[in-house]
Structure formats: C-alpha cells, structure tokens
Design an enzyme around this catalytic site. Structure first.
Site, PDB file in Angstrom:
ATOM      1  N   GLY A 131      36.291  34.556  57.935  1.00 48.41           N
ATOM      2  CA  GLY A 131      36.152  33.112  57.672  1.00 48.41           C
ATOM      3  C   GLY A 131      37.208  32.324  56.955  1.00 48.41           C
ATOM      4  CD  GLU A 149      31.860  13.777  46.774  1.00 52.17           C
ATOM      5  OE1 GLU A 149      32.687  13.548  45.955  1.00 52.17           O
ATOM      6  OE2 GLU A 149      31.736  14.775  47.732  1.00 52.17           O
TER       7      GLU A 149
END
Length: 394
Positions: free
Chosen positions: A8, A162
């Site tokens: 990752g 957000e």
C-alpha cells in the site's frame, strides 16, 4: 539486507518507503496504482475545487532510487504463516512485511447502502462522484425532476463535513452553468449521532454548523438512515427522501484480507499490534494506519487518520533499520497534532496542538499542512512542482 515488502502506498506506506529509501534500505512497494494520492483531500476535487491530477504524484517521482522497487499489483491474499504475499502478478516472499492497505467502507449492515450509494475513498471514486453530480445536474431540464438537484450525504465526520463545504460552493456554480433554479438545489447531511465533527469541541462544532448552514447546507443530526433504495433513503423516523445523488461517508473498516489471513482483529477488522506496531501474531509483520489496532496511551484504539498512519510509518521504518543493525526497537507514541476541517476553500475550523482556530486562519493552516506534507514527500523539489496546487480554479 533483509527482504522488506510494503503493501500500500497511502500515507503510512509512503512514510515507511520514504524513510527506508533515505536510509539506503532496499524494499519492494506493492500498490495497485503507479501513483500516491492525497486521501484526506479527496473532497476538494470531488467538489470542483481543482483538477484531479493535482491530487496525486507518481511513485517514481518520490521513490527515485533503483533499489526501491515498485510493483504495480493488487494484493489478493496474505499468507503470514509462510511469509508470502499473493498478488495478481504472482507470489512474493518476504523477510519483513509492512501492511498499510488502507481501509474499506463500513456500511453498518444498512440494507442497500453499498449497492446504491457513492463513496469517497480513492481518486477514482472522487472522480466518479464529481462526474455523476455534474451529469445529473446537467440533465435536469430533460424532465425537471427535482430529485436530480438534491444531494444527500450520510455521515458528519471529517469526510462528510468537508465534502459538504466543497459542494456548497460548487453546486451554485453548476446552477449558473446549466441555468438551474437555485432555490430547488438541496444539499442535506444526515447524521445518526447528536452532533457533527465529534473529534472537535462543542464550540468549534457550533461554528462549523453555523458556517455550513450559512452556505445553504441542511444539517440533520440525530437522523439515522435505515435503508437505501435506488435514488431514495429511508430514515428511522419513517420519512423517505428522494435524491439522484446519495453519498456515504459514515465510517471505515480495515481491508478484509487481514482478517481472512488469520490475524487477531478488532470489530473493525484491524490487526492487533504491540507497542512497536508489530503484529501480535507474526513478529516479522508490522501493521500501520487504518489496518492497525493500536491502543493509545488513553487506552483507546487510535482513530484512522492520515497523521497517525504517517507517524506509524516513520516509526516502523526506524524499527526495521534497528533490526538490521542489531539494535532494540523503539515503541510508537502518537503525537496528536490536532484536526483541521475545511468548510470550503476560504474558511475552516479546528484545533492544532491544543490551540483552537476557525475562519480564514484555520483555512490557511490547512493549506500549510498540505505544503508540509509535500515537503516531507520530496523536499523543495516536490513542493516546487506542486506549488500551484490546491489554488481554487478560476
């Protein structure tokens, strides 16, 4: 040297890789994309602030040494008992493994949520959301279905709030672009908990609510979604809301590969680690970021944040170097720098090292945190390449 494999290229994986490269330690980084994207900023391009290519950087622009091997592949299985990783490109053995696989959406068993809601968890899903909203709004004149102009966002944590802030500024722009009735546009946030942004204090939550409502966002707390149908949500109150855009930001859990591999996990599927971010089941496996069940000094699991993942990655890199040098590992201690929430491109709220901030100063501090991260990735070179980034278009 030890054969180190990192899974990752999110905040945790990149922090590990950057630190190892700077120490001269070879490694293999496995990632399904050839780029690293800024997960905590995906609400910005999704909401029309900038172009999507500004929110990623090619891995080879960060990891430039030939000894830093990058493999574009998808991890299919973890075999910690055999010290192997199975990918769609083949099988990789390792001496030490760093699991930084990020997260998957947590749907809490809500029927129809996974099938009928959009998510915001990658550059691809952010682009999908952006294009879906624009296409839906653009088609309103075909049948004047007002559900096309209603956007529902489930979840009032950092991501959901957000995203609301960005959409509150972008949707009126779309209305002007496509000659849509502004009074028919609805942006509704649905949150089962009694308040938004639970990680902030009450005063900052109230300020965030005031700002968003002044921008036209409808914040409905204490409102649980119990079912999602195509273009419709059902609420616990019995009410139904029709909308052509339904977005779920209500939670995350660890990649399911971790539990499937036999690691001891918590209810969110995160692998239990010790004070060194080392798996309690396999001593040659380190687990960081959203994949890790790390108990903080307050006795609670660390929340899945970018700053926690980055700090863990740095510590794990140091501990891997210590192992190579025959030195003792050092425990990980999370340094909580605070939380900043943008409420659009010009204002925000948050707390940094215990200091409360709101309005324009909070937005400027958020921008500063972006610059700091770019500096960490690639110093002045990276900061210079991206210095025009994050400035609102137009």
């Amino acid at each position: 040297m030890a054969n180190i494999v990192i899974l990752g290229a999110g905040y945790g994986g990149m922090a590990t890789a950057v630190a190892l490269e700077r120490s001269g330690q070879p490694f293999t980084l496995i990632n399904k994309h050839e780029y690293h994207y800024f997960t905590t900023l995906l609400h910005e391009p999704a909401g029309g602030r900038n172009t999507f290519d500004e929110y990623s950087v090619p891995l080879r622009e960060v990891l430039r040494r030939p000894s830093s091997e990058i493999l574009k592949a998808t991890v299919q299985e973890l075999r910690p008992q055999d010290s192997k990783v199975i990918t769609n490109q083949g099988e990789l053995p390792y001496d030490y493994l760093v699991i930084a696989l990020g997260n998957a959406p947590e749907y809490f068993g809500i029927p129809g949520m996974q099938e009928n809601a959009l998510v915001l968890r990658s550059l691809d899903t952010a682009r999908q959301l952006h294009e879906h909203i624009e296409k839906t709004f653009a088609s309103w004149h075909e049948d004047q279905d007002d559900a096309k102009l209603r956007v529902l966002i489930g979840g009032a944590g950092l991501t959901g709030i957000e995203l609301c802030g960005e959409l509150a500024e972008w949707l009126p722009e779309l209305a002007a672009q496509y000659n849509l009735p502004l009074d028919k546009i609805q942006l509704i946030n649905l949150e089962a908990a009694p308040s938004i942004l639970p990680m902030l204090d009450e005063g900052l939550r109230e300020e965030a609510q005031r700002v968003l409502e002044s921008k036209g966002v409808q914040l409905r707390t204490g409102t649980a979604i119990v079912k999602v149908n195509p273009n419709q949500v059902e609420l616990k109150s019995g009410e139904t809301l029709d909308a052509k855009t339904i977005v779920w930001t209500g939670g995350v859990r660890a990649n399911p590969l971790i539990k499937e591999a036999g690691f001891e996990v918590d209810p969110k599927g995160r692998a239990k680690v010790n004070e060194f971010c080392q798996s309690v089941n396999f001593e040659n496996v380190f687990v960081i970021g959203d994949s890790a069940w790390f108990t903080g000094e307050d006795g609670k699991p660390l929340p899945p944040t970018g700053q926690a993942a980055e700090q863990m990655g740095n510590r794990v890199a140091e501990n891997l170097q210590a192992i190579e040098s025959g030195l003792p590992m050092q425990p990980f201690h999370f340094n909580n720098l605070g939380t900043l929430a943008s409420l659009g491109h010009e204002v925000g709220v948050g707390s940094v090292k215990g200091v409360r901030t709101k309005g324009v100063p909070a937005a400027l501090m958020k921008e500063g945190s972006k610059a700091k991260y770019l500096w960490h990735l690639g110093g002045l070179r990276m900061l210079s390449q991206k210095r025009g980034q994050f400035k609102r278009k137009g």
